[in-house]
Design a protein around this motif. Sequence first.
Motif, PDB file in Angstrom:
ATOM      1  N   LEU A  82       0.824  -1.208   0.000  1.00  0.00           N
ATOM      2  CA  LEU A  82       0.000   0.000   0.000  1.00  0.00           C
ATOM      3  C   LEU A  82       0.859   1.259   0.000  1.00  0.00           C
ATOM      4  O   LEU A  82       0.569   2.227  -0.716  1.00  0.00           O
ATOM      5  N   PHE A  83       1.937   1.248   0.785  1.00  0.00           N
ATOM      6  CA  PHE A  83       2.821   2.408   0.833  1.00  0.00           C
ATOM      7  C   PHE A  83       3.568   2.570  -0.497  1.00  0.00           C
ATOM      8  O   PHE A  83       3.781   3.693  -0.955  1.00  0.00           O
ATOM      9  N   ALA A  84       3.940   1.466  -1.126  1.00  0.00           N
ATOM     10  CA  ALA A  84       4.617   1.537  -2.430  1.00  0.00           C
ATOM     11  C   ALA A  84       3.670   2.083  -3.498  1.00  0.00           C
ATOM     12  O   ALA A  84       4.056   2.944  -4.304  1.00  0.00           O
ATOM     13  N   LEU A  85       2.444   1.590  -3.518  1.00  0.00           N
ATOM     14  CA  LEU A  85       1.450   2.102  -4.465  1.00  0.00           C
ATOM     15  C   LEU A  85       1.224   3.592  -4.255  1.00  0.00           C
ATOM     16  O   LEU A  85       1.179   4.373  -5.213  1.00  0.00           O
ATOM     17  N   ASN A  86       1.125   3.987  -3.015  1.00  0.00           N
ATOM     18  CA  ASN A  86       0.931   5.397  -2.710  1.00  0.00           C
ATOM     19  C   ASN A  86       2.108   6.242  -3.196  1.00  0.00           C
ATOM     20  O   ASN A  86       1.907   7.332  -3.749  1.00  0.00           O
ATOM     21  N   GLY A  87       3.320   5.748  -3.016  1.00  0.00           N
ATOM     22  CA  GLY A  87       4.501   6.479  -3.503  1.00  0.00           C
ATOM     23  C   GLY A  87       4.464   6.636  -5.011  1.00  0.00           C
ATOM     24  O   GLY A  87       4.776   7.708  -5.554  1.00  0.00           O
ATOM     25  N   PHE A  88       4.063   5.577  -5.708  1.00  0.00           N
ATOM     26  CA  PHE A  88       3.931   5.636  -7.163  1.00  0.00           C
ATOM     27  C   PHE A  88       2.901   6.687  -7.571  1.00  0.00           C
ATOM     28  O   PHE A  88       3.137   7.486  -8.482  1.00  0.00           O
ATOM     29  N   LEU A  89       1.755   6.692  -6.912  1.00  0.00           N
ATOM     30  CA  LEU A  89       0.707   7.661  -7.233  1.00  0.00           C
ATOM     31  C   LEU A  89       1.149   9.084  -6.910  1.00  0.00           C
ATOM     32  O   LEU A  89       0.816  10.025  -7.631  1.00  0.00           O
ATOM     33  N   ASN A  90       1.922   9.229  -5.854  1.00  0.00           N
ATOM     34  CA  ASN A  90       2.436  10.545  -5.473  1.00  0.00           C
ATOM     35  C   ASN A  90       3.336  11.109  -6.567  1.00  0.00           C
ATOM     36  O   ASN A  90       3.184  12.260  -6.985  1.00  0.00           O
ATOM     37  N   ILE A  91       4.256  10.295  -7.039  1.00  0.00           N
ATOM     38  CA  ILE A  91       5.168  10.726  -8.110  1.00  0.00           C
ATOM     39  C   ILE A  91       4.391  10.964  -9.404  1.00  0.00           C
ATOM     40  O   ILE A  91       4.660  11.929 -10.133  1.00  0.00           O
ATOM     41  N   SER A  92       3.431  10.107  -9.685  1.00  0.00           N
ATOM     42  CA  SER A  92       2.655  10.224 -10.924  1.00  0.00           C
ATOM     43  C   SER A  92       1.925  11.559 -11.013  1.00  0.00           C
ATOM     44  O   SER A  92       1.834  12.154 -12.090  1.00  0.00           O
ATOM     45  N   TRP A  93       1.401  12.042  -9.884  1.00  0.00           N
ATOM     46  CA  TRP A  93       0.700  13.327  -9.910  1.00  0.00           C
ATOM     47  C   TRP A  93       1.648  14.432 -10.396  1.00  0.00           C
ATOM     48  O   TRP A  93       1.278  15.214 -11.277  1.00  0.00           O
ATOM     49  N   SER A  94       2.833  14.479  -9.824  1.00  0.00           N
ATOM     50  CA  SER A  94       3.797  15.518 -10.228  1.00  0.00           C
ATOM     51  C   SER A  94       4.148  15.401 -11.702  1.00  0.00           C
ATOM     52  O   SER A  94       4.250  16.413 -12.413  1.00  0.00           O
ATOM     53  N   LEU A  95       4.333  14.181 -12.150  1.00  0.00           N
ATOM     54  CA  LEU A  95       4.661  13.947 -13.555  1.00  0.00           C
ATOM     55  C   LEU A  95       3.537  14.446 -14.475  1.00  0.00           C
ATOM     56  O   LEU A  95       3.788  15.154 -15.457  1.00  0.00           O
ATOM     57  N   ILE A  96       2.307  14.104 -14.147  1.00  0.00           N
ATOM     58  CA  ILE A  96       1.169  14.502 -14.979  1.00  0.00           C
ATOM     59  C   ILE A  96       0.963  16.018 -14.928  1.00  0.00           C
ATOM     60  O   ILE A  96       0.778  16.664 -15.966  1.00  0.00           O
ATOM     61  N   PHE A  97       1.006  16.584 -13.745  1.00  0.00           N
ATOM     62  CA  PHE A  97       0.750  18.018 -13.606  1.00  0.00           C
ATOM     63  C   PHE A  97       1.852  18.854 -14.242  1.00  0.00           C
ATOM     64  O   PHE A  97       1.587  19.726 -15.072  1.00  0.00           O
ATOM     65  N   PHE A  98       3.098  18.589 -13.855  1.00  0.00           N
ATOM     66  CA  PHE A  98       4.201  19.469 -14.265  1.00  0.00           C
ATOM     67  C   PHE A  98       4.832  19.091 -15.601  1.00  0.00           C
ATOM     68  O   PHE A  98       5.111  19.965 -16.414  1.00  0.00           O
ATOM     69  N   ARG A  99       5.111  17.824 -15.831  1.00  0.00           N
ATOM     70  CA  ARG A  99       5.812  17.422 -17.063  1.00  0.00           C
ATOM     71  C   ARG A  99       4.870  17.328 -18.251  1.00  0.00           C
ATOM     72  O   ARG A  99       5.204  17.757 -19.351  1.00  0.00           O
ATOM     73  N   LEU A 100       3.699  16.714 -18.022  1.00  0.00           N
ATOM     74  CA  LEU A 100       2.733  16.624 -19.112  1.00  0.00           C
ATOM     75  C   LEU A 100       1.897  17.906 -19.236  1.00  0.00           C
ATOM     76  O   LEU A 100       1.187  18.078 -20.214  1.00  0.00           O
ATOM     77  N   GLN A 101       2.002  18.754 -18.218  1.00  0.00           N
ATOM     78  CA  GLN A 101       1.276  20.027 -18.166  1.00  0.00           C
ATOM     79  C   GLN A 101      -0.222  19.814 -18.347  1.00  0.00           C
ATOM     80  O   GLN A 101      -0.898  20.515 -19.089  1.00  0.00           O
ATOM     81  N   ARG A 102      -0.724  18.826 -17.598  1.00  0.00           N
ATOM     82  CA  ARG A 102      -2.142  18.478 -17.656  1.00  0.00           C
ATOM     83  C   ARG A 102      -2.752  18.492 -16.253  1.00  0.00           C
ATOM     84  O   ARG A 102      -3.019  17.438 -15.658  1.00  0.00           O
TER      85      ARG A 102
END
Length: 160
Positions: A82-102
Amino acid sequence: MNRMMIIPVTVATGAALCVAALGATVTDLGPWYQALAKPDWNPPDVVFPMGWTVIYALITVAGITAWRAAPTAARAEWVLGLFALNGFLNISWSLIFFRLQRPDWAFFELTLLWLSILVMIVFCWRFSKSAALLLVPYLGWVSFAGALNWAVVQLNAPFG
């Protein structure tokens, strides 16, 4: 420190530092972000790294506490998953928001992140109330981030 705690503390701290470093690496506060319209209640940019530092420390302590309190090896593995999945989702948000600019897509991903925190709290509560309570500020922080994310979407849409 108890010798039995050295490995879990080292692993959990290393994992939290990796998630934080990856999140920071994909976060770009450059011209695109600066040009976004933000709500009046948007905190200064300097608040976010300070807030995340506290949150990651709480997540780390919660993870160690829950893992140690897990009544069976299977539950301990669930804690790690659960903590690993949460870490993945945490990083994914930054990637989608900032890198994909979405920010629009990031908002929907953030709902998954929020739900993963809620699941961690509920799961840990069964055998470690202290671990669950340590995660409550994280849920609050992500709730605030979600409101801010939604405001950015409303003020700047459409994207892409």
